[in-house]
Design an enzyme around this catalytic site. Structure first.
Site, PDB file in Angstrom:
ATOM      1  N   HIS A  68       0.823  -1.207   0.000  1.00 43.08           N
ATOM      2  CA  HIS A  68       0.000   0.000   0.000  1.00 43.08           C
ATOM      3  C   HIS A  68       0.866   1.270   0.000  1.00 43.08           C
ATOM      4  O   HIS A  68       0.544   2.246  -0.691  1.00 43.08           O
ATOM      5  CB  HIS A  68      -0.957  -0.022   1.198  1.00 43.08           C
ATOM      6  CG  HIS A  68      -2.036  -1.065   1.059  1.00 43.08           C
ATOM      7  ND1 HIS A  68      -2.425  -1.877   2.101  1.00 43.08           N
ATOM      8  CD2 HIS A  68      -2.761  -1.452  -0.016  1.00 43.08           C
ATOM      9  CE1 HIS A  68      -3.368  -2.711   1.670  1.00 43.08           C
ATOM     10  NE2 HIS A  68      -3.588  -2.477   0.385  1.00 43.08           N
ATOM     11  N   ASP A  92     -10.252  -2.943   0.130  1.00 43.69           N
ATOM     12  CA  ASP A  92      -9.897  -3.085   1.549  1.00 43.69           C
ATOM     13  C   ASP A  92      -9.583  -1.733   2.188  1.00 43.69           C
ATOM     14  O   ASP A  92      -9.564  -1.603   3.401  1.00 43.69           O
ATOM     15  CB  ASP A  92      -8.699  -4.036   1.701  1.00 43.69           C
ATOM     16  CG  ASP A  92      -7.559  -3.660   0.762  1.00 43.69           C
ATOM     17  OD1 ASP A  92      -7.287  -4.420  -0.177  1.00 43.69           O
ATOM     18  OD2 ASP A  92      -6.969  -2.577   0.946  1.00 43.69           O
ATOM     19  N   GLU A 111     -14.840   1.042  -6.697  1.00 38.33           N
ATOM     20  CA  GLU A 111     -14.771  -0.376  -6.320  1.00 38.33           C
ATOM     21  C   GLU A 111     -16.037  -1.059  -6.834  1.00 38.33           C
ATOM     22  O   GLU A 111     -17.152  -0.577  -6.611  1.00 38.33           O
ATOM     23  CB  GLU A 111     -14.667  -0.478  -4.800  1.00 38.33           C
ATOM     24  CG  GLU A 111     -14.969  -1.861  -4.221  1.00 38.33           C
ATOM     25  CD  GLU A 111     -14.062  -2.964  -4.746  1.00 38.33           C
ATOM     26  OE1 GLU A 111     -12.829  -2.810  -4.661  1.00 38.33           O
ATOM     27  OE2 GLU A 111     -14.615  -3.957  -5.260  1.00 38.33           O
ATOM     28  N   GLY A 144     -14.674  -0.170 -12.600  1.00 37.86           N
ATOM     29  CA  GLY A 144     -13.678   0.886 -12.796  1.00 37.86           C
ATOM     30  C   GLY A 144     -13.450   1.231 -14.251  1.00 37.86           C
ATOM     31  O   GLY A 144     -13.211   2.394 -14.596  1.00 37.86           O
ATOM     32  N   ASP A 161      -5.575  -0.643  -8.164  1.00 38.47           N
ATOM     33  CA  ASP A 161      -5.334  -1.689  -7.165  1.00 38.47           C
ATOM     34  C   ASP A 161      -6.363  -2.793  -7.379  1.00 38.47           C
ATOM     35  O   ASP A 161      -7.300  -2.985  -6.595  1.00 38.47           O
ATOM     36  CB  ASP A 161      -5.452  -1.113  -5.751  1.00 38.47           C
ATOM     37  CG  ASP A 161      -5.199  -2.169  -4.691  1.00 38.47           C
ATOM     38  OD1 ASP A 161      -5.734  -2.018  -3.559  1.00 38.47           O
ATOM     39  OD2 ASP A 161      -4.497  -3.169  -4.982  1.00 38.47           O
ATOM     40  N   PRO A 168     -13.658 -10.184 -12.559  1.00 36.52           N
ATOM     41  CA  PRO A 168     -14.027  -8.766 -12.736  1.00 36.52           C
ATOM     42  C   PRO A 168     -12.830  -7.859 -13.011  1.00 36.52           C
ATOM     43  O   PRO A 168     -12.968  -6.788 -13.584  1.00 36.52           O
ATOM     44  CB  PRO A 168     -14.711  -8.414 -11.414  1.00 36.52           C
ATOM     45  CG  PRO A 168     -14.311  -9.456 -10.434  1.00 36.52           C
ATOM     46  CD  PRO A 168     -14.048 -10.702 -11.233  1.00 36.52           C
TER      47      PRO A 168
HETATM   48  N1  SAM Z   1      -3.663  -5.662  -3.416  1.00 37.50           N
HETATM   49  C1  SAM Z   1      -4.439  -6.725  -4.064  1.00 37.50           C
HETATM   50  C2  SAM Z   1      -3.618  -7.360  -5.149  1.00 37.50           C
HETATM   51  O1  SAM Z   1      -2.516  -6.876  -5.385  1.00 37.50           O
HETATM   52  O2  SAM Z   1      -4.084  -8.371  -5.717  1.00 37.50           O
HETATM   53  C3  SAM Z   1      -5.739  -6.153  -4.579  1.00 37.50           C
HETATM   54  C4  SAM Z   1      -6.594  -5.754  -3.447  1.00 37.50           C
HETATM   55  S1  SAM Z   1      -8.171  -5.124  -3.699  1.00 37.50           S
HETATM   56  C5  SAM Z   1      -9.024  -6.144  -2.615  1.00 37.50           C
HETATM   57  C6  SAM Z   1      -8.695  -5.616  -5.315  1.00 37.50           C
HETATM   58  C7  SAM Z   1     -10.073  -5.045  -5.561  1.00 37.50           C
HETATM   59  O3  SAM Z   1     -10.336  -4.886  -6.968  1.00 37.50           O
HETATM   60  C8  SAM Z   1     -11.230  -5.928  -5.029  1.00 37.50           C
HETATM   61  O4  SAM Z   1     -11.879  -5.235  -3.992  1.00 37.50           O
HETATM   62  C9  SAM Z   1     -12.140  -6.135  -6.251  1.00 37.50           C
HETATM   63  O5  SAM Z   1     -13.503  -6.159  -5.918  1.00 37.50           O
HETATM   64  C10 SAM Z   1     -11.766  -4.929  -7.098  1.00 37.50           C
HETATM   65  N2  SAM Z   1     -12.115  -5.031  -8.519  1.00 37.50           N
HETATM   66  C11 SAM Z   1     -11.933  -6.095  -9.339  1.00 37.50           C
HETATM   67  N3  SAM Z   1     -12.373  -5.792 -10.590  1.00 37.50           N
HETATM   68  C12 SAM Z   1     -12.825  -4.495 -10.554  1.00 37.50           C
HETATM   69  C13 SAM Z   1     -13.394  -3.618 -11.522  1.00 37.50           C
HETATM   70  N4  SAM Z   1     -13.588  -4.006 -12.800  1.00 37.50           N
HETATM   71  N5  SAM Z   1     -13.724  -2.353 -11.128  1.00 37.50           N
HETATM   72  C14 SAM Z   1     -13.512  -1.950  -9.837  1.00 37.50           C
HETATM   73  N6  SAM Z   1     -13.005  -2.739  -8.867  1.00 37.50           N
HETATM   74  C15 SAM Z   1     -12.652  -4.009  -9.231  1.00 37.50           C
END
Ligand code: SAM
Length: 290
Positions: A68, A92, A111, A144, A161, A168
């Site tokens: 982070h 998160d 998100e 996103g 992130d 997704p």
């Molecule tokens: N730090 C982690 C890693 O390196 O793998 C990622 C952490 S964060 C939890 C990843 C986030 O991306 C999740 O909350 C997921 O729901 C979100 N996410 C996945 N696809 C997305 C999209 N198309 N638009 C927005 N958020 C998305």
């Protein structure tokens, strides 16, 4: 749970590399199949709370500060005057927490899965540490890729992130998405991306750098070692039209860090400069994109 150690949880990397990460679980704090993915939060013996999505490690309390801090302070301090930040993903709240340490006007966080925000805020609150309640936070629950294509907003830094390019998250690794990021960045703006563990996902890094290069004058990567992202250095994609920003001197970064008056446990100006000094095998993946 794996039958070898029934009280352990085991995580495969998404691309199946013959490596597994095991953590000794004290309890399953919460588990839910949300609208978009399977979410589980474990209480573990030595790594604090851990969150996984679709069986892939996302964040753990013990080492989250490394990823982070590096995903956030490198682009913001390199930019030098970032006031409007966009986080894509980041459910998160760890990136949001770090971005709000800077004198920003607003952080827009997009998100796709509201459950990730709600459940992490409830069961893994140390990661966001109240960031979602900050008046400068604008939380948008949306895809996103769709948001960045449609928004009228402009950003100085965009931090992607996301989960990995499956499910997704897949749309967040396309050239079209990076093109829209480019059009939503102010002059000299920077986009950084979660680009996987290079030893395992090297070809993904080459593809990301190539696609960023289709839209930005400077596309490259920097690295951070995240213990629970197994397989070695995590690669973070870099895209900007200001070619000076990737080679700022230590003195400039140190002055900006001091002026920002933030405390960090991993990031410092020396490390910022060093993070762009890529091991040859990772530099080769980046150069293969040219
Ligand atoms: N730090 C982690 C890693 O390196 O793998 C990622 C952490 S964060 C939890 C990843 C986030 O991306 C999740 O909350 C997921 O729901 C979100 N996410 C996945 N696809 C997305 C999209 N198309 N638009 C927005 N958020 C998305």
């Amino acid at each position: 749970m794996n039958d070898r150690r029934p009280d352990w949880a085991w995580f495969d990397e998404p691309l199946g590399v013959g490596l597994q990460l095991g953590v000794q679980v004290e309890s399953v704090v919460y588990r839910e199949t949300t609208e978009h993915q399977d979410l589980v939060i474990y209480e573990t013996s030595q790594w604090g709370r851990v969150m996984a999505l679709d069986g892939i490690m996302q964040v753990c309390e013990r080492d989250e500060f490394i990823y982070h801090e590096m995903m956030t302070h490198v682009p913001i301090l390199a930019h030098g005057n970032a006031r409007n930040i966009c986080i894509i993903g980041g459910g998160d709240g760890g990136i949001l927490r770090e971005a709000l340490r800077h004198p920003v006007e607003q952080v827009t966080m997009v998100e796709i899965d509201a459950s990730v925000v709600e459940l992490c805020t409830t069961h893994l609150p140390s990661i966001s540490d109240g960031a979602f309640d900050d008046p400068r936070t604008d939380l948008v629950i949306a895809d996103g890729a769709r948001f960045i294509a449609d928004t009228e907003k402009r950003f100085d830094v965009i931090i992607v992130d996301s989960t990995d390019p499956i499910g997704p998250g897949e749309v967040l690794f396309t050239s079209e998405f990076y093109g829209h990021c480019k059009s939503r960045l102010t002059d000299g703006g920077i986009v950084v991306t979660q680009s996987g563990v290079a030893m395992i996902q090297g070809d993904e890094l080459t593809t990301t750098v190539r696609r960023l290069g289709e839209h930005f004058a400077d596309s490259s990567a920097y690295i951070a070692p995240v213990p629970t992202y197994i397989g070695g250095f995590m690669a973070l994609g870099w895209g900007t039209d200001n070619t000076d920003l990737r080679a700022l001197p230590n003195a400039t970064l140190a002055a900006r860090y001091k002026q920002a008056d933030i405390t960090t446990r991993y990031y410092n100006a020396n490390l910022h400069v060093g993070a762009f000094a890529l091991p040859t095998y990772i530099a080769d993946y980046v150069e293969a994109a040219r």
